[in-house]
Write a protein that holds these residues in place. Structure first.
Motif: not given
Length: 636
Positions: A58, A379, A430
């Motif tokens: 991320k 997210g 994710r």
């Protein structure tokens, strides 16, 4: 049907979460008159779950967004309370930056950016309907029956689409953080012929900081060494006064409380219908799935400088409120903690992502784009990464310019989008480093080298950023050339110095670059032999040099793989292909091809259930089809 439009826009973005903000900023900065419509202005770029940005994979996405000219990296660099580089003991491919955010300040600062952006109008409004004529978007209708014209619409509604909050036996219509749910738009998307799925996510309770016994927990400080998400941020602005997080654990008593109340847990009692995230499960799910584990980590994360709320990372739950209180009090350091907010689960509708092109435009409706959790991801970072791509492509479509498709070898954002549109997702998606086959070239330190030119080409990278990037690239190229040309010889004075520094002596002449390839040799050591660069190098250039030199062989192998895959990506599949016309192809492959309609041979090869033999048959068919078309043209 003729519509009476109150106002006309080039691009309308529905929803002002992390995807919507990036989409609207991208479109407006590229010169499009843009409207950003949201149910609640107070929740712009809000963090309904964890108060942090970044982390494994991320964090690299945030830097990619920044390199393209997006805002997330800049915004967190203005509003963090702690910064930390993760996985420093591992290889460069998995290192990632993570920041704890001042939650309220992050949202407020982003709102100011949006409000001050030229070409961008921010409006609190509930969009009920996307107006479509002849398979093409023409505008939107609000709950107050106002109509706004648009040449492109981007849907970034997060978890608000038919959202329902679940807490114990209680279930009610709501978006995140008790905001309004979007019901009319959910119905509208279904009526437009889009396939809709149902997912679930959740959040943990928050407790009062002053009621925590920190003596019973382990401190988790930020890094002293400066680091930033944005390539535009400066080391001298790095925050010295950082706020620590704290580590504690569940225990047998915690697990007993959960096990004794599983019959009251919505995800086990049948109240929860949506599919939850595998990589961020609720605490009750963890206890059941990993019954052999004696404890689970819990991070106590402050939500900002001006609030007493502390987020219990790792304790996501939808158990009844009384059970949550008992659970919290069973944990070391939280024995007397005051719960300020209960944890909850939220179910919401998604647009199944196999219906999208790699530009994030729907295949069914021209000019309609979707991004973020609407596409089944989880997210803030994944949402923002999709948002900037959708915003860029919406603007490019309006302007009649070539579309932008990020390949798997370009960015983690490209990996994510390709996974979504090619494979779909059966659970909240994710990003993980393991999803990227080229992760050694998709690092946090080279995101600007990979993507700034692309951002410049589409009109999103301004002069200041581009000049800074060019200066860095020139520094890097110049020093790499110097390292490749200067030679160290195994003469007495050189080897005496090598040995005095604790390294093995040279046996053959080698370039400074080859010397630096040794495991323990840093750039700083090399400069002791060849002298410093003409101009002192930026620390980020040094980091990039060391990685590129030390992993050169592996990087070259990865680039060879990219070149081979590029040839497959360039072989396009005609949009009018009749899959039933291809003999000998496996039934499963035919069904998958019909469902996904891959645009290239490369994409077709990555579809789950498609075998190399199916790809070979497809390529033979396309070659024959191409020859047949050419012959027919000759006859004409």
């Amino acid at each position: 049907m003729t519509h009476q439009f109150a106002e006309e826009y080039d691009v309308i973005v529905i929803g002002a979460g992390h995807a919507g903000v990036e989409a609207s900023l991208a479109a407006s900065r590229m010169g499009c008159k843009t409207l950003l419509a949201t149910i609640n202005l107070e929740m712009l770029a809000f963090m309904p779950c964890n108060p942090s940005i970044g982390g494994s994979a991320k964090g690299i996405v945030v830097r990619e967004i920044d390199a393209l000219g997006g805002e997330m990296g800049k915004n967190i660099d203005k509003t963090y309370i702690q910064m930390k580089m993760l996985n420093t003991g591992k290889g460069p491919a998995v290192r990632a930056l993570r920041a704890q955010a001042d939650k309220a300040l992050y949202s407020q600062t982003m709102k100011q950016t949006v409000e001050n952006q030229e070409n961008l109008t921010l409006r609190q409004s509930m969009i009920e309907e996307i107006l479509v004529e002849d398979g093409k978007v023409v505008g939107v209708r609000t709950a107050t029956n106002q109509k706004f014209a648009a040449k492109a619409v981007v849907v970034t509604t997060g978890t608000a689409l038919r959202g329902e909050i679940i807490l114990g036996e209680l279930k009610y219509s709501s978006g995140p953080n008790n905001s309004l749910a979007s019901i009319g738009l959910a119905d509208n998307l279904k009526n437009l012929g889009l396939e809709i799925g149902r997912f679930k996510t959740g959040t943990p309770p928050r407790v009062k900081a002053s009621s925590i016994n920190y003596d019973e927990t382990e401190i988790q400080p930020g890094d002293e060494k400066p680091n930033h998400f944005s390539f535009m941020s400066k080391d001298e602005d790095y925050l010295k006064d950082q706020i620590p997080c704290w580590l504690t654990y569940t225990n047998q008593s915690s697990h007993d409380i959960i096990n004794q109340n599983l019959h009251r847990a919505p995800m086990f009692s049948g109240i929860v219908k949506g599919v939850g995230p595998r990589y961020c499960p609720s605490i009750e799910d963890k206890i059941v799935r990993f019954a052999d584990k004696e404890r689970h980590q819990l991070f106590l994360e402050p939500e900002g400088r001006t609030t007493n709320e502390v987020y219990i990372q790792g304790l996501s739950t939808s158990l009844p409120e009384d059970v949550q209180i008992g659970l919290i009090h069973s944990i070391k350091g939280l024995e007397n903690a005051e719960m300020m907010r209960t944890g909850y689960a939220i179910e919401y509708d998604i647009v199944l992502p196999h219906q999208l092109r790699a530009t994030l435009e729907t295949k069914k409706i021209s000019g309609l784009f979707t991004a973020g959790q609407t596409n089944g991801t989880s997210g803030y970072e994944e949402a923002a990464g999709q948002g900037i791509v959708a915003g860029i492509n919406a603007a490019l479509k309006v302007q009649g310019k070539p579309e932008l498709i990020l390949k798997r070898s370009d960015a983690y954002i490209g990996v994510m989008i390709d996974d979504l549109v090619t494979k779909g997702t059966l659970e909240p998606y994710r990003l993980l480093t393991s999803r990227a086959e080229y992760r050694l070239i998709l690092r946090h330190d080279n995101a600007d080298m990979r993507l700034t030119e692309i951002g410049r080409e589409v009109g999103l990278v301004d002069d200041e950023r581009y000049h800074k990037f060019q200066a860095k690239k020139q520094q890097f190229d110049s020093e790499l050339t110097r390292l490749s040309t200067i030679k160290l010889k195994p003469v007495k004075e050189v080897n005496e110095k090598v040995v005095s520094l604790g390294f093995k002596p040279l046996t053959d002449a080698l370039t400074a670059k080859e010397f630096m390839r040794r495991p323990d040799i840093t750039y700083a050591v090399v400069t002791q032999f060849i002298g410093p660069a003409a101009k002192e190098l930026d620390s980020k250039v040094v980091e990039l040099l060391e990685t590129e030199v030390k992993y050169e062989g592996y990087i070259e192998k990865a680039l060879d793989q990219v070149a081979k895959m590029k040839r497959m990506e360039e072989k396009r599949i005609p949009a009018d292909i009749d899959w039933d016309d291809i003999d000998s192809i496996a039934t499963e492959a035919r069904q998958k091809f019909k469902k996904i309609n891959p645009e290239t041979i490369g994409q077709a090869s990555r579809i789950s259930g498609v075998n190399p033999a199916d790809i070979s048959i497809l390529m033979v068919y396309l070659e024959g089809r191409s020859r047949s078309i050419a012959k027919n043209k000759e006859k004409e």
